[in-house]
Design an enzyme around this catalytic site. Structure first.
Site, mmCIF file in Angstrom:
data_model
loop_
_atom_site.group_PDB
_atom_site.id
_atom_site.type_symbol
_atom_site.label_atom_id
_atom_site.label_comp_id
_atom_site.label_asym_id
_atom_site.label_seq_id
_atom_site.Cartn_x
_atom_site.Cartn_y
_atom_site.Cartn_z
ATOM 1 N N GLU A 50 135.736 16.102 -41.660
ATOM 2 C CA GLU A 50 135.039 14.961 -41.055
ATOM 3 C C GLU A 50 134.327 14.204 -42.158
ATOM 4 O O GLU A 50 133.791 14.807 -43.101
ATOM 5 C CB GLU A 50 134.021 15.438 -40.015
ATOM 6 C CG GLU A 50 133.202 14.264 -39.458
ATOM 7 C CD GLU A 50 132.431 14.584 -38.195
ATOM 8 O OE1 GLU A 50 132.179 15.767 -37.929
ATOM 9 O OE2 GLU A 50 132.076 13.622 -37.483
ATOM 10 N N CYS A 245 132.302 14.294 -34.418
ATOM 11 C CA CYS A 245 131.697 13.204 -33.644
ATOM 12 C C CYS A 245 132.126 11.831 -34.132
ATOM 13 O O CYS A 245 131.989 10.849 -33.403
ATOM 14 C CB CYS A 245 130.180 13.312 -33.697
ATOM 15 S SG CYS A 245 129.554 14.730 -32.809
ATOM 16 N N ASN A 376 136.734 14.882 -28.709
ATOM 17 C CA ASN A 376 136.147 15.885 -29.610
ATOM 18 C C ASN A 376 135.270 16.855 -28.841
ATOM 19 O O ASN A 376 135.736 17.871 -28.360
ATOM 20 C CB ASN A 376 135.367 15.185 -30.723
ATOM 21 C CG ASN A 376 134.569 16.154 -31.571
ATOM 22 O OD1 ASN A 376 135.092 17.174 -31.996
ATOM 23 N ND2 ASN A 376 133.296 15.876 -31.787
ATOM 24 N N GLU A 377 133.994 16.483 -28.693
ATOM 25 C CA GLU A 377 133.044 17.415 -28.055
ATOM 26 C C GLU A 377 132.604 16.824 -26.725
ATOM 27 O O GLU A 377 131.435 16.563 -26.506
ATOM 28 C CB GLU A 377 131.834 17.579 -28.973
ATOM 29 C CG GLU A 377 131.640 18.974 -29.464
ATOM 30 C CD GLU A 377 130.456 19.120 -30.399
ATOM 31 O OE1 GLU A 377 129.567 18.250 -30.436
ATOM 32 O OE2 GLU A 377 130.421 20.131 -31.103
HETATM 33 O O1 AHR Z 1 130.294 19.422 -37.729
HETATM 34 C C1 AHR Z 1 129.277 18.519 -37.442
HETATM 35 C C2 AHR Z 1 129.316 18.047 -36.001
HETATM 36 O O2 AHR Z 1 129.080 19.117 -35.151
HETATM 37 C C3 AHR Z 1 130.626 17.508 -35.529
HETATM 38 O O3 AHR Z 1 130.789 16.178 -35.840
HETATM 39 C C4 AHR Z 1 130.554 17.682 -34.051
HETATM 40 O O4 AHR Z 1 131.817 17.830 -33.459
HETATM 41 C C5 AHR Z 1 129.646 18.865 -33.876
HETATM 42 O O5 AHR Z 1 128.627 18.592 -32.995
#
Ligand code: AHR
Length: 660
Positions: A50, A245, A376-377
Site C-alpha cells: 500500500e 484503505c 478492502n475493509e
Molecule cells: O495497513 C494499514 C491499514 O490498515 C490498511 O490501509 C487498512 O486496510 C487497515 O486498516
C-alpha cells in the site's frame, strides 16, 4: 491428624503432576512424514503493498523530484524560488482540466540576463544521491518567447557543495521532452536540486524529473532496486496492491481508480494520498500520489517477483472510518465496469481496448490475472449487496476469476460475524481477515483456524501485525517479541493450509522520516533500507514453504503453546525435504527430541536457521539492520531423531533431506 492427611494429599498430587510433566518432557514430538494432511498453496506467503508511509512516491518509485508536475494542492509545495530578486520570475499556469489530467505547468520569465534565478526542489525529505552514480534528468519544455534559456542543474549536498551538474537547452517548437544524463561526484542522503535559468525569454516547464540509473532491472524511470531486492528475497507467492484503505479513499472521489494510473506518465492524474491527512499526530501535507507507480508497474513487479498479482478494487464504498460514502446501487455499474476492464487490461488480447493499452505500455503478453479483490475493509449489509452485484457481473463474463472479499477491520465482533455468516451463505471463494492486535493475541490465536469449516471459504490472512503498544499507536515498534508472536501464530496458518491459502503482513514499507503508521515490515531512508525482525519471520516462512502440511504432534496434540512451544511441519516434494518450524516463546531453553516417522532414510546433515535475540525488545534499525536476523548452521540428525535445543524466545527452522 487432618492437617497431616491434607499435607500428604498435596504431596501425592504434586508427585503425580511432576511425574506427568517429566513423562511429557521425554515424549518426543512426532512428525508423520507419510501422512500429509493438505497441500500448501504456492500463494501461501505473499506481500501486501500500500502507498502508505511514502511506500511508492518517495520510496519504491525511484523518482527524486517531489511534485514534478506542480499538481499538488499547493502548486509549489516541494519547490522554492531561489534568488527571487529577479525582476520577473515564475508563474503557475493552468491549461484547464478539460484539456488534460495534468493541467498545471510553470513559466519562467527573464528580461535581465545578469540576474540569477533558480528553482529548487527538496525531494522527498531530501534526495538520496550516490557517489559516482549516473542520473537521468528530464523535463517537458516549450519556449514561449525566445530565443532560448539554458537550464543548469546543480545537485547540492549538505555542506552546500555542488555534487552533480548538467545542462539542457530547450530547442524551438511545441512541448518536447528533453533528457540529459550526468554522474554525481559525491554522495549525500539529503541533497537538493537547483535549476538555474540563464538567458532571457519565457520558458514553460512541466514533469521535471530525476532518476538514478541503478533502478530495478535497470528500467529507466523505474523502482528502487534495494527495496525490490528485499521483496524478491521473500520469494512471495502473491502481490496484493494497491492497498489497504487507499483503495477506498477518504471519500469516493479520492478512491483509487486504476484507469487513471496507466498510460503516459504525464497523463496520470496526481491525487492527494489519503494518508496525507489521516492521523493528526502524523500529518504529511506533502503526501500525494503521482501514480508513476501505477497498475502496469504493479503487474510488472508481480511478474518480476514470480508472484500472483492480486489487485483490490473499490466496491463503491469510501472508507467507513472516514466519510463512509457509498454509491447508490443504481449507480454502481461504472465501478463494476472498472473491474471488468481491469481483467481485460491484464489478460485481454492486444486487439481488445484495454489489452491494447497494456501492449502499448510494452507488455503484449497477458499478465495472467487469476484473482481479484472486491473492496478492502468494508462492513455491513451495504457491502454484501455491492459485493454480490460485482460477483454476478464478473462471474458472468469471467467464470474462472477467483474473487476475494473481506470481513472488515476486525477478526471478531458483530461486523465480522455478520460478514462471515453472509459470505458463507453466498459461497464466497476467498475471504480476507485482518488482525492488528497485541502479541498476546497472536500467541493465543495459533489455534484460530483449527476448527474452521473445511467446506466453507478459503482464508486470506490479508493484513496482520502484532502491535507492541496498541493499534495505530505511533509508539509501536517492530520488536522481536512481536515478530516471535507472529511466528507462533503463523504455525497455525501453516497447519491449516487446507483452509488458509494466502497470508501477508501489513503494512509493507515505511520511510524513517515520513511514516504515518507503525509497525511496518521494511524501513528505509533515502539511500538505505532494512528488514525488521518481522521481515525475517516472513522470510523464513516463505523461503521454507513446502508443498504439503505434515502432522506434528506432541502427546498426540498439535504444538499450540504447551510450555511455550509452537510448531508446524511441511514436506517440500520438489526437493524431498522435511521442513520443521519450532517456536520457543518461553524464557527458558527447551531440550526436546523430535522423531521423524518416515519410511526412507534421511540425510544426517540437515540445515538449521535460528532467529533469536538477546532481548525481546530488540529492534532492527538503519544502524543495526541485522540485530535480529537468522543464523544458519549445519545440524546432525541421529537416525530419524533430532535433538533440538531451542533457545529461549527463538524461532528455529530445520530442513532435513529424505534420501532417494
Ligand atoms: O495497513 C494499514 C491499514 O490498515 C490498511 O490501509 C487498512 O486496510 C487497515 O486498516
Amino acid at each position: 491428624m487432618a492437617r497431616k492427611i491434607g499435607f500428604l494429599l498435596i504431596l501425592i498430587v504434586e508427585l503425580v503432576f511432576s511425574v506427568q510433566l517429566s513423562a511429557q518432557k521425554v515424549e518426543p514430538i512426532v512428525v508423520s512424514v507419510e501422512k500429509p494432511i493438505a497441500p500448501i498453496q504456492s500463494t501461501m506467503w505473499g506481500i501486501f503493498f500500500e502507498d502508505i508511509n511514502f511506500a511508492a512516491d518517495g520510496g519504491l518509485y525511484a523518482e527524486l523530484v517531489k511534485n514534478r508536475s506542480f499538481e499538488f494542492a499547493k502548486p509549489l509545495l516541494g519547490w522554492k524560488i531561489v534568488k527571487a530578486d529577479a525582476t520577473e520570475g515564475l508563474l503557475v499556469l493552468n491549461r484547464g482540466e478539460s484539456e488534460t489530467n495534468n493541467p498545471r505547468y510553470v513559466r519562467i520569465s527573464r528580461t535581465n540576463a545578469e540576474e540569477k534565478f533558480g528553482l529548487e526542489n527538496e525531494g522527498f525529505r531530501g534526495m538520496g544521491i550516490k557517489k559516482g552514480m549516473k542520473y537521468h534528468f528530464s523535463l517537458l519544455a516549450r519556449i514561449q518567447t525566445g530565443p532560448s534559456m539554458k537550464i543548469r542543474l546543480e545537485l547540492i549536498g549538505g555542506e552546500g557543495a555542488v555534487i552533480g551538474s548538467a545542462e539542457v537547452v530547450p530547442g524551438p517548437g511545441d512541448w518536447k521532452r528533453y533528457q540529459v544524463d550526468f554522474t554525481s561526484v559525491e554522495g549525500d542522503p539529503k541533497a537538493k536540486m537547483v535549476l538555474w535559468f540563464e538567458g532571457v525569454g519565457a520558458l514553460d516547464l512541466d514533469m521535471i524529473s530525476l532518476f538514478p540509473d541503478d533502478t530495478w532491472k535497470n528500467r529507466q524511470g523505474g523502482l528502487r532496486s534495494d527495496l525490490v531486492q528485499l521483496l524478491a528475497d521473500l520469494k512471495p507467492g502473491f502481490l496484493r496492491f494497491p492497498g489497504g484503505c487507499i483503495v477506498e479513499g477518504y471519500e469516493l472521489a479520492t478512491r483509487y481508480q486504476w484507469k487513471k494510473t496507466v498510460g503516459k506518465l504525464e497523463e496520470r492524474k496526481t491525487m492527494i494520498n489519503r494518508w496525507n491527512t489521516e492521523f493528526k499526530h502524523r500529518p504529511t501535507p506533502d503526501y500525494y500520489q503521482s501514480f508513476g507507480m501505477g497498475f502496469f508497474e504493479y503487474f510488472q513487479l508481480a511478474e518480476d517477483l514470480g508472484a500472483e498479482p492480486l489487485p483490490i478494487l473499490s466496491c463503491g464504498m469510501a472508507c467507513q472510518f472516514n466519510s463512509a460514502e457509498v454509491v447508490p446501487m443504481d449507480q454502481l455499474e461504472p465501478y463494476i465496469q472498472d473491474a471488468l476492464d481491469l481483467i481485460e487490461f491484464a489478460n485481454g488480447p492486444v486487439e481488445s481496448q484495454w489489452g491494447k493499452v497494456r501492449a502499448n505500455m510494452g507488455h503484449p503478453a497477458p499478465f495472467n490475472l487469476k484473482m481479484l479483490g472486491v473492496g478492502n475493509e468494508q462492513w455491513g449489509a451495504q457491502y454484501i449487496e455491492r459485493y454480490q452485484a460485482f460477483v454476478r457481473k464478473i462471474k458472468e463474463k469471467y467464470p474462472q476469476m477467483t474473487l476475494v472479499t473481506g470481513t472488515g477491520p476486525s477478526p471478531d465482533g458483530k461486523f465480522f460475524d455478520f460478514a462471515a455468516g453472509e459470505l458463507k451463505r453466498l459461497h464466497a471463494e476467498i475471504v480476507d481477515e485482518h488482525y492488528y492486535a497485541p502479541s498476546e493475541w497472536f500467541l493465543k490465536n495459533a489455534t484460530r483456524y483449527d476448527h474452521y469449516d473445511r467446506n466453507g471459504y478459503k482464508i486470506f490472512a490479508g493484513e496482520y501485525a502484532a502491535q507492541s503498544k496498541s493499534t495505530v499507536n505511533p509508539e509501536n515498534k517492530n520488536t522481536w517479541k512481536c515478530a516471535l508472536a507472529e511466528a507462533a501464530f503463523m504455525t497455525g496458518l501453516e497447519r491449516n493450509a487446507d483452509v488458509v491459502s494466502l497470508c501477508s503482513y501489513a503494512p509493507l514499507f515505511a520511510h524513517v522520516d515520513a511514516w504515518q503508521w507503525t509497525p511496518d515490515l521494511i524501513w528505509f531512508d533515502n539511500l538505505k533500507s532494512f528488514g525488521t525482525a518481522n521481515y525475517y519471520v516472513q522470510k523464513l516462512y516463505s523461503n521454507n514453504k513446502g508443498s504439503q502440511v505434515l502432522p506434528m504432534l506432541w502427546n498426540r496434540e498439535p504444538l499450540t503453546g504447551q510450555d511455550g512451544l509452537y510448531g508446524s511441519a511441511a514436506m517440500d516434494q520438489r526437493t524431498d525435504e522435511i521442513i520443521l518450524k519450532l517456536i520457543n516463546a518461553s524464557n527458558k531453553e527447551v531440550k526436546q527430541s523430535i522423531r521423524l516417522d518416515v519410511r526412507k532414510q534421511v540425510s544426517p546433515k540437515a540445515t538449521l536457521s535460528v532467529l533469536k535475540s538477546n532481548s525481546t525488545e530488540d529492534v532492527n534499525s538503519l544502524e543495526q539492520p541485522k540485530l535480529v536476523a537468522p543464523v544458519e548452521q549445519v545440524f546432525t540428525v541421529q537416525g530419524k531423531m533430532i535433538k533440538a535445543v531451542l533457545a529461549p524466545n527463538s524461532f528455529s527452522v530445520y530442513r532435513i533431506k529424505v534420501k532417494k
